[in-house]
Design a protein around this motif. Sequence first.
Motif, PDB file in Angstrom:
ATOM      1  N   UNK A 272      47.889  36.714  33.800  1.00 52.96           N
ATOM      2  CA  UNK A 272      47.467  37.138  32.458  1.00 52.96           C
ATOM      3  C   UNK A 272      45.950  37.162  32.329  1.00 52.96           C
ATOM      4  N   UNK A 273      45.250  36.604  33.297  1.00 57.60           N
ATOM      5  CA  UNK A 273      43.790  36.588  33.280  1.00 57.60           C
ATOM      6  C   UNK A 273      43.253  37.856  33.957  1.00 57.60           C
ATOM      7  N   UNK A 274      42.011  38.240  33.698  1.00 59.90           N
ATOM      8  CA  UNK A 274      41.473  39.478  34.257  1.00 59.90           C
ATOM      9  C   UNK A 274      41.056  39.331  35.718  1.00 59.90           C
ATOM     10  N   UNK A 275      41.064  40.451  36.409  1.00 55.95           N
ATOM     11  CA  UNK A 275      40.480  40.539  37.749  1.00 55.95           C
ATOM     12  C   UNK A 275      38.973  40.375  37.606  1.00 55.95           C
ATOM     13  N   UNK A 298      35.025  45.920  33.102  1.00 52.60           N
ATOM     14  CA  UNK A 298      33.969  46.878  33.438  1.00 52.60           C
ATOM     15  C   UNK A 298      34.519  48.146  34.081  1.00 52.60           C
ATOM     16  N   UNK A 299      35.655  48.040  34.753  1.00 54.22           N
ATOM     17  CA  UNK A 299      36.227  49.197  35.466  1.00 54.22           C
ATOM     18  C   UNK A 299      37.167  50.029  34.611  1.00 54.22           C
ATOM     19  N   UNK A 300      37.418  49.584  33.408  1.00 50.40           N
ATOM     20  CA  UNK A 300      38.369  50.302  32.565  1.00 50.40           C
ATOM     21  C   UNK A 300      39.802  49.879  32.789  1.00 50.40           C
ATOM     22  N   UNK A 301      39.991  48.663  33.309  1.00 53.09           N
ATOM     23  CA  UNK A 301      41.347  48.125  33.423  1.00 53.09           C
ATOM     24  C   UNK A 301      41.883  47.984  34.831  1.00 53.09           C
ATOM     25  N   UNK A 330      44.138  53.853  46.620  1.00 53.05           N
ATOM     26  CA  UNK A 330      42.899  53.092  46.512  1.00 53.05           C
ATOM     27  C   UNK A 330      41.762  53.910  45.913  1.00 53.05           C
ATOM     28  N   UNK A 331      40.896  53.226  45.165  1.00 54.42           N
ATOM     29  CA  UNK A 331      39.681  53.807  44.602  1.00 54.42           C
ATOM     30  C   UNK A 331      38.519  52.902  45.013  1.00 54.42           C
ATOM     31  N   UNK A 332      37.364  53.503  45.323  1.00 56.64           N
ATOM     32  CA  UNK A 332      36.206  52.724  45.775  1.00 56.64           C
ATOM     33  C   UNK A 332      35.171  52.570  44.671  1.00 56.64           C
ATOM     34  N   UNK A 333      34.504  51.413  44.671  1.00 59.34           N
ATOM     35  CA  UNK A 333      33.464  51.143  43.676  1.00 59.34           C
ATOM     36  C   UNK A 333      32.421  50.206  44.279  1.00 59.34           C
ATOM     37  N   UNK A 341      27.163  44.768  37.227  1.00 58.17           N
ATOM     38  CA  UNK A 341      27.408  46.185  36.984  1.00 58.17           C
ATOM     39  C   UNK A 341      28.503  46.678  37.923  1.00 58.17           C
ATOM     40  N   UNK A 342      29.221  47.671  37.471  1.00 60.87           N
ATOM     41  CA  UNK A 342      30.336  48.263  38.218  1.00 60.87           C
ATOM     42  C   UNK A 342      30.155  49.770  38.212  1.00 60.87           C
TER      43      UNK A 342
END
Length: 410
Positions: A272-275, A298-301, A330-333, A341-342
């Motif tokens: 229930x806690x955020x990544x 920061x990533x939009x979820x 997968x998505x890269x960031x 910052x993300x």
Amino acid sequence: MKKSTKLALLSAVLAFTAFSCSSDSDKPEDTTGGGTDTGKTKYIITATTGAAGIADYLLTADDVTTGSITTTGNGLEQDGTYRYYITAQNNFFSLLYGQGNPGAVTTYNLNAEGKLVKKSDFQAETVHVFAAVNKDILTIKVPRSGASIASMYKIDAEKSLITGEAQQDTKVLAKNGERAFFTWATQVGDKVYMPYMSIKGDGVDNFGTVNPDSTWVAVYNYPELKLEKVIKDNRTSYLGAYFTNGLFQDENGDAYGFSGAIATSNAVLTSTKPSAVVKIKKGTTEFDQSYFFNVQEKSGGYKISSTSYISKGKFLLLMYGNVGKNNGAVKMAIADVYNQTFTWVTNAPATLTSVTSRYNITSEDGNSAIVGINTPDGNWIYSINGSTAAATRGMKVEGGQITAIQKLKY
């Protein structure tokens, strides 16, 4: 591989179980059998054809920013179905995952001409944690059910000899009715920090937990490997994941922990806690309560899948493709943990089949992550800039999907 009476045998067969971090020798004269250090670097690209019973081909290149390379009539063929890798003390270790059984371990280095040559070939137990610590490789066999004793081995990476071992009762470590399952091990200063999951280990829902919203890092001294303390927090979930490093030390000596918040029970996501990212300041054994980087927000979820360190607080993140889930393409960031910052990576292929997140290297200038990206249209080595988050396409790899990129000096 649990009793000290097996130490002599393990000295011969377990010297090469390690994984995704690298530690190049900085000596002018290489003492690992690779010849005199000329200051040159050779890249090792591993690629799998997907053929039954075949693991990877080992390809070598002087430059991965341009051109192409193929597995057809090229490279060194390995056997087996799944391999994992590490470079330590200027040796390249290739380990066959034995699905709980012993597997082949092959060690390579470069000769004076820069040719990749086999140094040794052994059998070793399958282990779950492999990390470079000082000039050693620390390996840990972690039980997920049945017996609760985790076995730790210190291996001299230059001499390929076990120099010590220790054990940890994972139920005693967890102290919550479950058992601790180490996700990885990271050298922080002169100690070893081992993040762990709390798991049921009941044979039915082994990796499930009734404790999804807590973070633990066991602190061991080194080389004795005696438990000193468990660092705890409850602002996110466990760090890393199975076979996935989630704790990194930066150039300042601070440690940053990455949580996907993906704990489950009976295959249902229960965190229930955020990544998020948490921090342990240099010289302390507590989480910094003034620091909390909510990556999911920061990533939009999205949630963190895996992490690679670039330098100067910049990390390459692989994010699960589905919002709020532990699945999806997968998505890269790029995450800057100093400024919190993300930034999504740009100029990358639209569809990523896979990315070599666990087997990456940093560019010579320290500014970019060098990764293998596999797509439906082909497979390339990319450079991901840590400051701009821009991807630049380099060498094309033909005849197989890229599984790892490492480098050695000669």
